[in-house]
Design a protein around this motif. Structure first.
Motif, PDB file in Angstrom:
ATOM      1  N   PHE A  97     -63.446 -22.789  18.498  1.00 47.48           N
ATOM      2  CA  PHE A  97     -63.947 -21.861  19.501  1.00 47.48           C
ATOM      3  C   PHE A  97     -65.335 -22.345  19.900  1.00 47.48           C
ATOM      4  CE2 PHE A  97     -66.202 -18.223  21.067  1.00 47.48           C
ATOM      5  CZ  PHE A  97     -65.260 -17.404  21.649  1.00 47.48           C
ATOM      6  N   LYS A 152     -69.063 -21.632   8.783  1.00 44.53           N
ATOM      7  CA  LYS A 152     -67.766 -22.195   9.170  1.00 44.53           C
ATOM      8  C   LYS A 152     -67.713 -23.681   8.797  1.00 44.53           C
ATOM      9  CE  LYS A 152     -66.909 -23.192  13.595  1.00 44.53           C
ATOM     10  NZ  LYS A 152     -66.447 -23.106  15.011  1.00 44.53           N
ATOM     11  N   ALA A 157     -70.335 -17.260  19.984  1.00 42.53           N
ATOM     12  CA  ALA A 157     -69.660 -17.768  18.780  1.00 42.53           C
ATOM     13  C   ALA A 157     -68.679 -16.710  18.314  1.00 42.53           C
ATOM     14  CB  ALA A 157     -70.668 -18.074  17.678  1.00 42.53           C
ATOM     15  N   ALA A 158     -67.601 -17.169  17.696  1.00 48.69           N
ATOM     16  CA  ALA A 158     -66.587 -16.230  17.192  1.00 48.69           C
ATOM     17  C   ALA A 158     -66.818 -15.908  15.721  1.00 48.69           C
ATOM     18  CB  ALA A 158     -65.198 -16.838  17.385  1.00 48.69           C
ATOM     19  N   THR A 159     -67.886 -16.430  15.164  1.00 49.32           N
ATOM     20  CA  THR A 159     -68.058 -16.409  13.716  1.00 49.32           C
ATOM     21  C   THR A 159     -68.997 -15.320  13.221  1.00 49.32           C
ATOM     22  OG1 THR A 159     -69.673 -18.144  14.131  1.00 49.32           O
ATOM     23  CG2 THR A 159     -67.523 -18.829  13.315  1.00 49.32           C
ATOM     24  N   GLY A 160     -69.383 -14.404  14.103  1.00 52.70           N
ATOM     25  CA  GLY A 160     -70.210 -13.299  13.649  1.00 52.70           C
ATOM     26  C   GLY A 160     -71.674 -13.479  13.971  1.00 52.70           C
ATOM     27  N   GLY A 219     -73.113 -17.757  10.987  1.00 53.69           N
ATOM     28  CA  GLY A 219     -71.656 -17.759  10.925  1.00 53.69           C
ATOM     29  C   GLY A 219     -71.094 -19.129  11.268  1.00 53.69           C
ATOM     30  N   GLN A 220     -71.704 -19.775  12.244  1.00 56.91           N
ATOM     31  CA  GLN A 220     -71.272 -21.105  12.663  1.00 56.91           C
ATOM     32  C   GLN A 220     -71.528 -22.134  11.547  1.00 56.91           C
ATOM     33  OE1 GLN A 220     -69.228 -20.505  15.237  1.00 56.91           O
ATOM     34  NE2 GLN A 220     -70.102 -22.197  16.385  1.00 56.91           N
ATOM     35  N   PRO A 237     -76.052 -20.029  14.957  1.00 56.60           N
ATOM     36  CA  PRO A 237     -76.267 -18.964  13.959  1.00 56.60           C
ATOM     37  C   PRO A 237     -75.498 -19.197  12.648  1.00 56.60           C
ATOM     38  CG  PRO A 237     -74.950 -18.159  15.812  1.00 56.60           C
ATOM     39  CD  PRO A 237     -75.396 -19.531  16.178  1.00 56.60           C
ATOM     40  N   ASN A 270     -66.393 -19.170  26.891  1.00 54.27           N
ATOM     41  CA  ASN A 270     -65.407 -18.311  26.223  1.00 54.27           C
ATOM     42  C   ASN A 270     -64.064 -18.292  26.943  1.00 54.27           C
ATOM     43  OD1 ASN A 270     -67.681 -17.782  24.734  1.00 54.27           O
ATOM     44  ND2 ASN A 270     -67.243 -15.608  24.505  1.00 54.27           N
TER      45      ASN A 270
END
Lengths: 312, 296
Positions: free
Chosen positions: B206, B64, A153-156, B60-61, B58, B213
């Motif tokens: 993303f 978002k 994930a790019a979100t940390g 962060g996702q 997680p 990736n």
């Protein structure tokens, strides 16, 4: 389900544009994050990462170019720094601090705490805090949980525990919140209305995901897309009077044509009147003073109902 | 020993191929209301963090996605109101419990709420599927103050039609609206096609749908503006239809709201561009081109 566990991290409605106020009537805040993590994967920094040629380019010429540009424009940036990097290169840290920038934490080894054995995250955070406090002379106020190029994930990488641990260890803010594009509160205990300030981050403005991504030699180089994203978002957020964060690393944006892009973007941005380009700690101090969570975090009561046939 | 000989399997696939074509019933001589050359549907899939939660991604996702509920949806809807463009929000039932205020707000301004599953998933157990659809339709219609007529989902067509759902927006089999029959050749439902080339998540995400990736191409608004304008213009020339699929957590970011506003303003420089809700369009088609009147 108590409150909205497993779904949300903050209250239900973000601050409106008209209610955002910056010091001295400034129009917007610009947070510039410099990522000093050489780690390629979630496990954090390896010996191989530390031998990598462009990491050393970043530490030397790249960082020099950054510091010169920031001084020219009067920008105070925030360096998201794994404790290992601070311990190994105290002269680099001193050079950054001399220019008025902030050193914030980014793990002990720039690792994803989800890869640690259960119970180890607090110990890693304590040790990282100890190292950074010793090297810089003051306790770090900010913590960054940024993704590495190989992360899924790019979100940390905040775990269920990260933000509560940060609060317990005295941090003032987490540097990469994605639930708003103005500073907001990340709830750590809904019942007690406890929360930590989160400063906005969005990977569309992070050079990690545009410059030789995922890795040098095979990745794609898309500096134009990154520059256009910076420009479009800055323009939009400036008009709204909100906040803009970009995240760059000297190993990537310190080089050649990429540095030219960063320099021209920052020169254009800072030519606008009223752009408050200061450290994360300064922005956090302003925000928590003017918008304390005790009055500005408005958690709507949960009307959630649990059903046997669906997730709680 | 195989029960089916290779010849039987071949014939069975030929039958399937023929049946699959018959399931899609085009509307010849399709006509918009007088003065309209093209309908443009802006549709918002308002799942916020539900899919991220479903996949146990997680924090962060999830954050978002949370952006879409607490910031993005308000901001993009404000822009649509400024432009006087009516839109359809395909909304999972659970969102009615997480973000009820914004749903009441948009309904009061004439926008449409439609089904987008209960927790962003259609489960194979028919009893659960029925319970989820019923619960979602009840939650959305109680906010909308009227029955829900549309969905964007793979819900069973017979179940949808039995509950009053008359259209789905979940196919790319044609440019134009058409009728789709179910696997038994029954339960026709009007399809309002979208296309993945008009889906914001394809350009601005993303790791979308577990892509690796090295497959990531996070694009900027200027690139996507050009693509979307070209797609619109191609359909405009032939009096066609476009359906933009936006997610508030993606397109609610400031730079993208501005880009979509520029797109709308440029569309408005041309005559005959209609911005209805999906239900407005569906009611027009159902009234003017009912399935029973179409040639066999």
């Amino acid at each position: 389900m108590p409150w909205k566990d497993n779904y949300t991290t903050s209250d239900e409605i973000g601050i409106r544009d008209a209610n955002v106020v910056w010091p001295d009537g400034q129009q917007m805040a610009l947070g510039l994050t410099v990522n000093l993590n050489p780690a390629g994967t979630a496990k954090g920094i390896t010996a191989k990462d530390l031998a990598y040629p462009t990491w050393h380019f970043g530490l030397n010429e790249g960082l020099g170019a950054f510091l010169g540009l920031f001084a020219e424009l009067g920008i105070r940036a925030t360096f998201a720094t794994p404790a290992l990097v601070a311990e190994a290169y105290p002269d680099v840290i001193a050079r950054i601090l001399d220019q008025g920038h902030e050193i914030a934490a980014q793990g002990l080894l720039g690792e994803d705490p989800a890869t640690l054995a259960p119970g180890q995250e607090a110990a890693h955070m304590e040790r990282a805090t100890e190292v950074l406090t010793r090297v810089t002379g003051t306790a770090p106020k900010g913590w960054f949980a940024l993704s590495r190029p190989d992360d899924r994930a790019a979100t940390g990488c905040a775990t269920d525990d990260t933000v509560a641990l940060m609060k317990a260890q005295g941090y003032a803010y987490i540097g990469n919140g994605l639930a708003d594009d103005a500073p907001y509160y990340w709830v750590t205990d809904a019942a007690k209305a406890e929360a930590l300030l989160a400063l906005p981050y969005y990977y569309h403005f992070d050079d990690t995901f545009f410059l030789m991504f995922p890795r040098e030699g095979t990745g794609l180089e898309r500096p134009g897309a990154l520059l256009r994203n910076w420009r479009a978002e800055f323009r939009a957020q400036y008009r709204r009077g909100r906040y803009f964060n970009l995240c760059v690393s000297p190993a990537r944006s310190g080089w050649g044509h990429r540095f030219e892009n960063l320099a021209s973007f920052l020169r254009e941005a800072l030519a606008h009147p009223g752009v408050w380009a200061v450290t994360g700690a300064e922005i956090a101090e302003h925000w928590t003073a003017h918008y304390p969570s005790s009055t500005h975090l408005k958690l709507a009561p949960s009307i959630w109902r649990d059903y046997a046939d669906s997730l709680s | 020993m195989n029960q089916t000989s290779p010849t039987d399997a071949f014939q069975s696939l030929v039958d399937t191929a023929r049946f699959q074509r018959q399931r899609r019933v085009p509307i010849p001589d399709f006509a918009y209301p007088d003065g309209v050359k093209i309908a443009v549907n802006f549709t918002l899939d308002f799942d916020a963090m539900l899919l991220r939660r479903l996949l146990n991604e997680p924090w962060g996702q999830r954050a978002k996605g949370e952006f879409g509920g607490r910031v993005g949806v308000w901001r993009i809807m404000e822009m649509f109101d400024e432009e006087d463009v009516k839109v359809t929000l395909f909304t999972p039932g659970r969102i009615c419990e997480l973000y009820p205020d914004v749903l009441h707000h948009v309904v009061a301004r004439g926008h449409e709420l439609a089904d987008h599953m209960w927790e962003h998933e259609v489960y194979p157990d028919p009893a659960i599927e029925d319970a989820h659809l019923s619960r979602t339709l009840a939650a959305l219609s109680s906010i909308a103050g009227k029955p829900v007529t549309g969905t964007r989902s793979s819900h069973t067509p017979g179940l949808l039609t039995s509950k009053g759902v008359v259209y789905n927006s979940f196919t790319s089999a044609s440019y134009m609206p058409f009728y789709e029959l179910d696997a038994g050749g029954e339960n026709a439902i009007l399809q309002l096609p979208f296309h993945y080339a008009l889906d914001d998540a394809m350009f601005f995400s993303f790791g979308w749908l577990d892509t690796p990736n090295q497959a990531q191409r996070v694009m900027d608004v200027d690139e996507v503006f050009e693509i979307w304008w070209d797609a619109f213009e191609q359909q405009y020339r032939q009096g066609g239809y476009v359906n933009f699929l936006l997610h508030p957590f993606v397109s609610g970011h400031a730079m993208r709201v501005d880009m979509i506003q520029r797109l709308i303003q440029r569309m408005k420089t041309l005559p005959g561009v209609w911005f209805p809700t999906c239900d407005d369009l569906a009611q027009h088609v159902l009234a003017q081109h009912p399935l029973k009147d179409l040639p066999e």
